[in-house]
Design a protein around this motif. Structure first.
Motif, PDB file in Angstrom:
ATOM      1  N   CYS A   1     -21.943  89.221   3.610  1.00 52.74           N
ATOM      2  CA  CYS A   1     -20.685  88.773   3.120  1.00 52.74           C
ATOM      3  C   CYS A   1     -19.406  89.975   2.789  1.00 52.74           C
ATOM      4  O   CYS A   1     -18.372  89.512   1.918  1.00 52.74           O
ATOM      5  CB  CYS A   1     -21.147  88.146   1.450  1.00 52.74           C
ATOM      6  SG  CYS A   1     -22.446  87.189   1.595  1.00 52.74           S
TER       7      CYS A   1
ATOM      8  N   ASP B   1     -11.407  79.334   7.813  1.00 49.94           N
ATOM      9  CA  ASP B   1     -11.750  79.555   8.832  1.00 49.94           C
ATOM     10  C   ASP B   1     -10.027  78.321   9.357  1.00 49.94           C
ATOM     11  O   ASP B   1     -10.590  77.276  10.233  1.00 49.94           O
ATOM     12  CB  ASP B   1     -13.264  78.901   9.661  1.00 49.94           C
ATOM     13  CG  ASP B   1     -13.056  78.659  10.904  1.00 49.94           C
ATOM     14  OD1 ASP B   1     -12.227  79.255  11.472  1.00 49.94           O
ATOM     15  OD2 ASP B   1     -14.030  77.802  10.999  1.00 49.94           O
TER      16      ASP B   1
ATOM     17  N   ALA C   1     -26.661  86.763   6.871  1.00 48.03           N
ATOM     18  CA  ALA C   1     -25.377  86.770   6.558  1.00 48.03           C
ATOM     19  C   ALA C   1     -24.893  87.793   5.939  1.00 48.03           C
ATOM     20  O   ALA C   1     -24.967  87.492   4.735  1.00 48.03           O
ATOM     21  CB  ALA C   1     -25.065  84.983   5.640  1.00 48.03           C
TER      22      ALA C   1
ATOM     23  N   TYR D   1     -21.251  84.674   1.592  1.00 53.23           N
ATOM     24  CA  TYR D   1     -21.348  83.304   2.361  1.00 53.23           C
ATOM     25  C   TYR D   1     -21.959  81.975   1.715  1.00 53.23           C
ATOM     26  O   TYR D   1     -23.082  82.295   1.065  1.00 53.23           O
ATOM     27  CB  TYR D   1     -22.447  83.476   3.780  1.00 53.23           C
ATOM     28  CG  TYR D   1     -22.060  83.411   5.511  1.00 53.23           C
ATOM     29  CD1 TYR D   1     -20.743  83.666   5.709  1.00 53.23           C
ATOM     30  CD2 TYR D   1     -22.940  82.650   5.557  1.00 53.23           C
ATOM     31  CE1 TYR D   1     -21.023  82.480   7.283  1.00 53.23           C
ATOM     32  CE2 TYR D   1     -23.145  81.477   6.594  1.00 53.23           C
ATOM     33  CZ  TYR D   1     -22.313  81.849   7.461  1.00 53.23           C
ATOM     34  OH  TYR D   1     -22.293  81.024   8.946  1.00 53.23           O
TER      35      TYR D   1
ATOM     36  N   TYR E   1     -16.970  72.515   3.492  1.00 51.29           N
ATOM     37  CA  TYR E   1     -16.431  71.912   4.583  1.00 51.29           C
ATOM     38  C   TYR E   1     -16.130  70.599   5.181  1.00 51.29           C
ATOM     39  O   TYR E   1     -16.044  70.033   4.352  1.00 51.29           O
ATOM     40  CB  TYR E   1     -17.734  71.955   5.127  1.00 51.29           C
ATOM     41  CG  TYR E   1     -19.086  72.994   4.464  1.00 51.29           C
ATOM     42  CD1 TYR E   1     -19.152  74.077   4.637  1.00 51.29           C
ATOM     43  CD2 TYR E   1     -19.808  72.566   3.029  1.00 51.29           C
ATOM     44  CE1 TYR E   1     -19.874  74.934   4.544  1.00 51.29           C
ATOM     45  CE2 TYR E   1     -20.520  73.750   2.140  1.00 51.29           C
ATOM     46  CZ  TYR E   1     -20.397  74.718   2.761  1.00 51.29           C
ATOM     47  OH  TYR E   1     -21.654  75.454   2.629  1.00 51.29           O
TER      48      TYR E   1
ATOM     49  N   TYR F   1     -17.608  89.917   6.792  1.00 55.02           N
ATOM     50  CA  TYR F   1     -18.040  89.023   6.413  1.00 55.02           C
ATOM     51  C   TYR F   1     -17.963  87.871   7.397  1.00 55.02           C
ATOM     52  O   TYR F   1     -17.228  87.134   8.494  1.00 55.02           O
ATOM     53  CB  TYR F   1     -16.721  87.861   5.411  1.00 55.02           C
ATOM     54  CG  TYR F   1     -16.984  86.221   5.068  1.00 55.02           C
ATOM     55  CD1 TYR F   1     -17.666  86.701   3.869  1.00 55.02           C
ATOM     56  CD2 TYR F   1     -16.846  85.118   5.575  1.00 55.02           C
ATOM     57  CE1 TYR F   1     -17.763  85.052   3.329  1.00 55.02           C
ATOM     58  CE2 TYR F   1     -16.575  84.647   5.216  1.00 55.02           C
ATOM     59  CZ  TYR F   1     -17.211  84.109   3.829  1.00 55.02           C
ATOM     60  OH  TYR F   1     -17.746  82.638   3.805  1.00 55.02           O
ATOM     61  N   GLY F   2     -19.080  86.723   7.601  1.00 55.11           N
ATOM     62  CA  GLY F   2     -19.107  85.426   7.699  1.00 55.11           C
ATOM     63  C   GLY F   2     -20.512  86.419   8.935  1.00 55.11           C
ATOM     64  O   GLY F   2     -20.620  84.917  10.051  1.00 55.11           O
ATOM     65  N   LYS F   3     -19.913  87.283   9.209  1.00 50.90           N
ATOM     66  CA  LYS F   3     -21.051  87.762  10.477  1.00 50.90           C
ATOM     67  C   LYS F   3     -22.809  87.762  10.658  1.00 50.90           C
ATOM     68  O   LYS F   3     -23.402  88.130   9.376  1.00 50.90           O
ATOM     69  CB  LYS F   3     -21.112  89.268  11.076  1.00 50.90           C
ATOM     70  CG  LYS F   3     -19.200  89.781  11.623  1.00 50.90           C
ATOM     71  CD  LYS F   3     -19.539  91.138  11.482  1.00 50.90           C
ATOM     72  CE  LYS F   3     -17.810  91.152  12.370  1.00 50.90           C
ATOM     73  NZ  LYS F   3     -17.808  92.819  12.326  1.00 50.90           N
TER      74      LYS F   3
ATOM     75  N   ASP G   1     -17.262  76.293  -1.714  1.00 51.31           N
ATOM     76  CA  ASP G   1     -17.026  76.214  -0.509  1.00 51.31           C
ATOM     77  C   ASP G   1     -17.493  74.922  -0.005  1.00 51.31           C
ATOM     78  O   ASP G   1     -17.843  74.117  -0.474  1.00 51.31           O
ATOM     79  CB  ASP G   1     -18.719  76.928  -0.153  1.00 51.31           C
ATOM     80  CG  ASP G   1     -18.757  78.521  -0.209  1.00 51.31           C
ATOM     81  OD1 ASP G   1     -17.715  79.069   0.446  1.00 51.31           O
ATOM     82  OD2 ASP G   1     -18.969  79.186  -1.020  1.00 51.31           O
TER      83      ASP G   1
ATOM     84  N   ARG H   1     -17.746  72.946   9.482  1.00 52.35           N
ATOM     85  CA  ARG H   1     -17.316  74.462   8.905  1.00 52.35           C
ATOM     86  C   ARG H   1     -17.137  74.421   7.979  1.00 52.35           C
ATOM     87  O   ARG H   1     -16.605  73.815   7.646  1.00 52.35           O
ATOM     88  CB  ARG H   1     -15.801  74.636  10.100  1.00 52.35           C
ATOM     89  CG  ARG H   1     -16.145  74.547  11.655  1.00 52.35           C
ATOM     90  CD  ARG H   1     -17.188  75.291  12.783  1.00 52.35           C
ATOM     91  NE  ARG H   1     -15.223  76.817  12.534  1.00 52.35           N
ATOM     92  CZ  ARG H   1     -14.962  76.880  13.745  1.00 52.35           C
ATOM     93  NH1 ARG H   1     -15.221  75.873  14.537  1.00 52.35           N
ATOM     94  NH2 ARG H   1     -14.296  77.483  13.947  1.00 52.35           N
ATOM     95  N   ASN H   2     -16.729  75.781   7.596  1.00 50.23           N
ATOM     96  CA  ASN H   2     -17.087  76.637   6.027  1.00 50.23           C
ATOM     97  C   ASN H   2     -15.785  76.911   5.726  1.00 50.23           C
ATOM     98  O   ASN H   2     -14.935  78.151   5.934  1.00 50.23           O
ATOM     99  CB  ASN H   2     -17.883  77.164   5.969  1.00 50.23           C
ATOM    100  CG  ASN H   2     -16.941  77.782   4.596  1.00 50.23           C
ATOM    101  OD1 ASN H   2     -17.673  79.237   3.696  1.00 50.23           O
ATOM    102  ND2 ASN H   2     -16.847  77.438   3.431  1.00 50.23           N
TER     103      ASN H   2
END
Length: 371
Positions: A255, A133, A253, A166, A92, A260-262, A90, A113-114
């Motif tokens: 996945c 993103d 979080a 996540y 950023y 995903y991401g919520k 991941d 931000r990822n």
């Protein structure tokens, strides 16, 4: 190179991947001899025109060398797919100049931000970069600079895309910020009257903040379109009030798939006492049967090692599960010996998780095994 030992022999193998830099010419060997400060590269007869140099094989060093302008998560994870190994990173995008945003203590940025998922082929060393993103303006600028390097996330093969999770580092920062910014009332926020914190846990004989844990569970939500909720893969972290030990909320979080991401936050009623991780650990240590057994195991050349305490929401309640490992003072090879489970005011310790749950929820009440 040695591949693996067989019953009565050793099996050798040669690298057949596409990684590495070919050195068919003498001037290339000279450059690498100068680069590695090794004269044997020029003199060795083992090198041929088909030989290749494979270096920067440490995965962290490799991705940072290719993309030094990105920040990387500290926990890359390995995925096995189609008989091959892939490392997931991941990445950023960060900035220290985002307007009206504060810096977290110890971090040189106030924007993160990822935006990128990197997939590294463990055999060939090739790296694919996917934009996770597309709304991030920084990754949009990088994509215009390197138009052939970044791919949309939809271009990732579906078998690999199912393994996206996540990132822990980002979630840890979000949890730290949400502990204060969950207060929407200006008066509460100004006076810090409802400040939360990340609870502590006893690890390696020290009190350390609990780390977020990946769990598979059914979230306590309203069913979608009349269908029951299904278990899903989440990253979860609990909250306790500042300078207190009872639990007031947890944050998860999601996945899986389109979720995903919520982020989901569940707050407990302030009129009800919910034991926090430190209180559960205290109850375990105060249990006569459990403490007596742990004290017995800590003698005669062995040592008890308590694993991570898992907090698992079940509808409107919480179940705590903690593995207990026993290891020799000399061997240091941990062996899962018992499982500790706690629910409300009951604590049990049994050889397996199924036995612990059976003892915890049996009609006759809690029973404890000290065998």
């Amino acid at each position: 190179e040695l591949d693996y030992p067989a019953a009565d022999r050793y099996v050798y193998s040669s690298y057949r991947g596409t990684g590495g830099v070919p050195i068919p010419h003498l001037w290339q060997r000279f450059l690498y001899a100068w680069h590695f400060r090794d004269l044997r590269i020029l003199l060795s007869r083992e090198l041929s025109p088909s030989s290749r140099f494979l270096y920067r094989r440490q995965i962290r060093e490799r991705v940072r060398q290719v993309m030094p302008f990105l920040l990387y998560d500290q926990d890359p994870y390995l995925v096995i797919q189609g008989g091959k190994l892939y490392w997931f990173f991941d990445a950023y995008t960060t900035s220290s100049r985002y307007p009206y945003s504060e810096h977290l203590p110890g971090f040189p940025f106030n924007y993160i931000r990822n935006s990128v998922k990197a997939v590294l082929d463990a055999y060939n060393g090739s790296i694919d970069w996917y934009i996770a993103d597309p709304r991030d303006p920084l990754i949009q600028a990088y994509a215009r600079i390197y138009p052939s390097l970044f791919q949309p996330l939809e271009a990732m093969p579906e078998p690999l895309r199912r393994h996206i999770r996540y990132p822990q580092d980002l979630f840890r920062l979000q949890v730290q910020q949400f502990a204060a910014y969950h207060m929407t009332d200006p008066r509460l926020f100004y006076n810090r009257e409802d400040q939360w914190q990340i609870p502590n846990q006893f690890r390696n004989r020290r009190r350390l903040p609990m780390q977020p844990q990946y769990l598979i569970l059914t979230l306590p939500e309203e069913p979608q379109k009349g269908s029951p909720n299904r278990p899903e893969f989440v990253l979860l972290s609990p909250f306790t009030p500042l300078n207190k030990q009872n639990m007031v909320a947890w944050m998860a979080a999601r996945c899986d798939g389109e979720n995903y991401g919520k982020l989901l936050v569940y707050e407990f009623s302030k009129q009800r006492l919910i034991y926090g991780p430190e209180q559960v650990e205290a109850r375990v240590n105060q249990d006569p049967a459990i403490s007596e057994q742990i004290a017995l195991w800590n003698e005669h050349g062995s040592r008890v090692n308590l694993g991570t305490l898992l907090v698992m929401p079940i509808e409107t309640s919480l179940l705590y599960v903690q593995p207990l490992y026993l290891e020799a003072e000399q061997g240091r090879l941990p062996q899962l010996t018992r499982v500790i489970a706690a629910y409300e005011d009951r604590v049990v310790m049994e050889p397996t998780l199924s036995q612990a749950l059976e003892a915890l929820f049996s009609p006759t009440g809690s029973r404890r095994s000290n065998r």
